[in-house]
Design a protein around this motif. Structure first.
Motif, PDB file in Angstrom:
ATOM      1  N   SER A   9     -35.355  24.580 -18.684  1.00 57.73           N
ATOM      2  CA  SER A   9     -35.530  23.961 -19.996  1.00 57.73           C
ATOM      3  C   SER A   9     -34.310  24.185 -20.871  1.00 57.73           C
ATOM      4  O   SER A   9     -33.846  23.271 -21.555  1.00 57.73           O
ATOM      5  CB  SER A   9     -36.765  24.514 -20.694  1.00 57.73           C
ATOM      6  OG  SER A   9     -37.921  24.202 -19.958  1.00 57.73           O
ATOM      7  N   ARG A  10     -33.789  25.383 -20.859  1.00 59.80           N
ATOM      8  CA  ARG A  10     -32.586  25.681 -21.650  1.00 59.80           C
ATOM      9  C   ARG A  10     -31.394  24.890 -21.153  1.00 59.80           C
ATOM     10  O   ARG A  10     -30.617  24.356 -21.945  1.00 59.80           O
ATOM     11  CB  ARG A  10     -32.275  27.171 -21.602  1.00 59.80           C
ATOM     12  CG  ARG A  10     -33.221  28.000 -22.416  1.00 59.80           C
ATOM     13  CD  ARG A  10     -32.878  29.459 -22.330  1.00 59.80           C
ATOM     14  NE  ARG A  10     -33.858  30.242 -23.038  1.00 59.80           N
ATOM     15  CZ  ARG A  10     -34.050  31.530 -22.863  1.00 59.80           C
ATOM     16  NH1 ARG A  10     -33.322  32.190 -21.975  1.00 59.80           N
ATOM     17  NH2 ARG A  10     -34.964  32.173 -23.551  1.00 59.80           N
ATOM     18  N   PHE A  13     -31.804  21.274 -22.215  1.00 60.35           N
ATOM     19  CA  PHE A  13     -31.554  21.129 -23.645  1.00 60.35           C
ATOM     20  C   PHE A  13     -30.057  21.186 -23.933  1.00 60.35           C
ATOM     21  O   PHE A  13     -29.532  20.391 -24.716  1.00 60.35           O
ATOM     22  CB  PHE A  13     -32.300  22.196 -24.441  1.00 60.35           C
ATOM     23  CG  PHE A  13     -32.106  22.067 -25.922  1.00 60.35           C
ATOM     24  CD1 PHE A  13     -32.737  21.049 -26.621  1.00 60.35           C
ATOM     25  CD2 PHE A  13     -31.293  22.945 -26.611  1.00 60.35           C
ATOM     26  CE1 PHE A  13     -32.558  20.911 -27.985  1.00 60.35           C
ATOM     27  CE2 PHE A  13     -31.103  22.822 -27.976  1.00 60.35           C
ATOM     28  CZ  PHE A  13     -31.742  21.804 -28.669  1.00 60.35           C
ATOM     29  N   ARG A  14     -29.344  22.122 -23.295  1.00 57.13           N
ATOM     30  CA  ARG A  14     -27.889  22.218 -23.492  1.00 57.13           C
ATOM     31  C   ARG A  14     -27.193  20.940 -23.042  1.00 57.13           C
ATOM     32  O   ARG A  14     -26.269  20.461 -23.693  1.00 57.13           O
ATOM     33  CB  ARG A  14     -27.318  23.420 -22.739  1.00 57.13           C
ATOM     34  CG  ARG A  14     -27.521  24.716 -23.476  1.00 57.13           C
ATOM     35  CD  ARG A  14     -26.705  25.842 -22.828  1.00 57.13           C
ATOM     36  NE  ARG A  14     -27.501  27.038 -22.867  1.00 57.13           N
ATOM     37  CZ  ARG A  14     -28.039  27.647 -21.828  1.00 57.13           C
ATOM     38  NH1 ARG A  14     -27.811  27.224 -20.612  1.00 57.13           N
ATOM     39  NH2 ARG A  14     -28.789  28.715 -21.975  1.00 57.13           N
ATOM     40  N   PHE A  16     -28.499  17.955 -22.952  1.00 56.93           N
ATOM     41  CA  PHE A  16     -28.843  16.927 -23.926  1.00 56.93           C
ATOM     42  C   PHE A  16     -27.972  17.047 -25.177  1.00 56.93           C
ATOM     43  O   PHE A  16     -27.411  16.060 -25.654  1.00 56.93           O
ATOM     44  CB  PHE A  16     -30.327  17.043 -24.291  1.00 56.93           C
ATOM     45  CG  PHE A  16     -30.755  16.116 -25.384  1.00 56.93           C
ATOM     46  CD1 PHE A  16     -30.916  14.765 -25.127  1.00 56.93           C
ATOM     47  CD2 PHE A  16     -31.002  16.593 -26.660  1.00 56.93           C
ATOM     48  CE1 PHE A  16     -31.315  13.906 -26.137  1.00 56.93           C
ATOM     49  CE2 PHE A  16     -31.387  15.745 -27.674  1.00 56.93           C
ATOM     50  CZ  PHE A  16     -31.544  14.392 -27.410  1.00 56.93           C
ATOM     51  N   VAL A  17     -27.831  18.242 -25.698  1.00 60.38           N
ATOM     52  CA  VAL A  17     -27.019  18.465 -26.895  1.00 60.38           C
ATOM     53  C   VAL A  17     -25.557  18.112 -26.615  1.00 60.38           C
ATOM     54  O   VAL A  17     -24.891  17.493 -27.456  1.00 60.38           O
ATOM     55  CB  VAL A  17     -27.154  19.924 -27.391  1.00 60.38           C
ATOM     56  CG1 VAL A  17     -26.125  20.260 -28.457  1.00 60.38           C
ATOM     57  CG2 VAL A  17     -28.571  20.163 -27.909  1.00 60.38           C
TER      58      VAL A  17
END
Length: 86
Positions: A9-10, A13-14, A16-17
């Motif tokens: 998940s992390r 998310f990274r 995506f950012v």
């Protein structure tokens, strides 16, 4: 939540950012188009006023963030890449 799921998940998310930072204008367009589609197909049952206000707010916020990313930070110098010399 297991550690492997949390790590995935992390990482997602990274990624995506990182993509949003690399292409802020494209992200802004996707957000605005998605909201319009959701309202247009009845997934969100917003009034015309609510839709307009939400699109205006997202345009203002995302426009501000986009401007910070794409505004030149210095002057163009003749003779550098992309500059015409005569």
């Amino acid at each position: 939540m297991p550690d492997s799921t949390r790590n995935y998940s992390r990482a997602a998310f990274r990624a995506f950012v990182k993509h949003v930072r690399a292409e802020p204008v494209a992200f802004q367009g996707v957000i605005q188009a998605t909201l319009a589609l959701l309202v247009g197909f009845g997934v969100l049952t917003w009034t015309t006023e609510q839709t307009g206000l939400t699109l205006a707010l997202t345009a203002a916020i995302l426009g501000f963030l986009t401007r910070r990313k794409v505004t030149p930070s210095g002057r163009a110098v003749a003779g550098r890449a992309g500059a015409r010399t005569g």
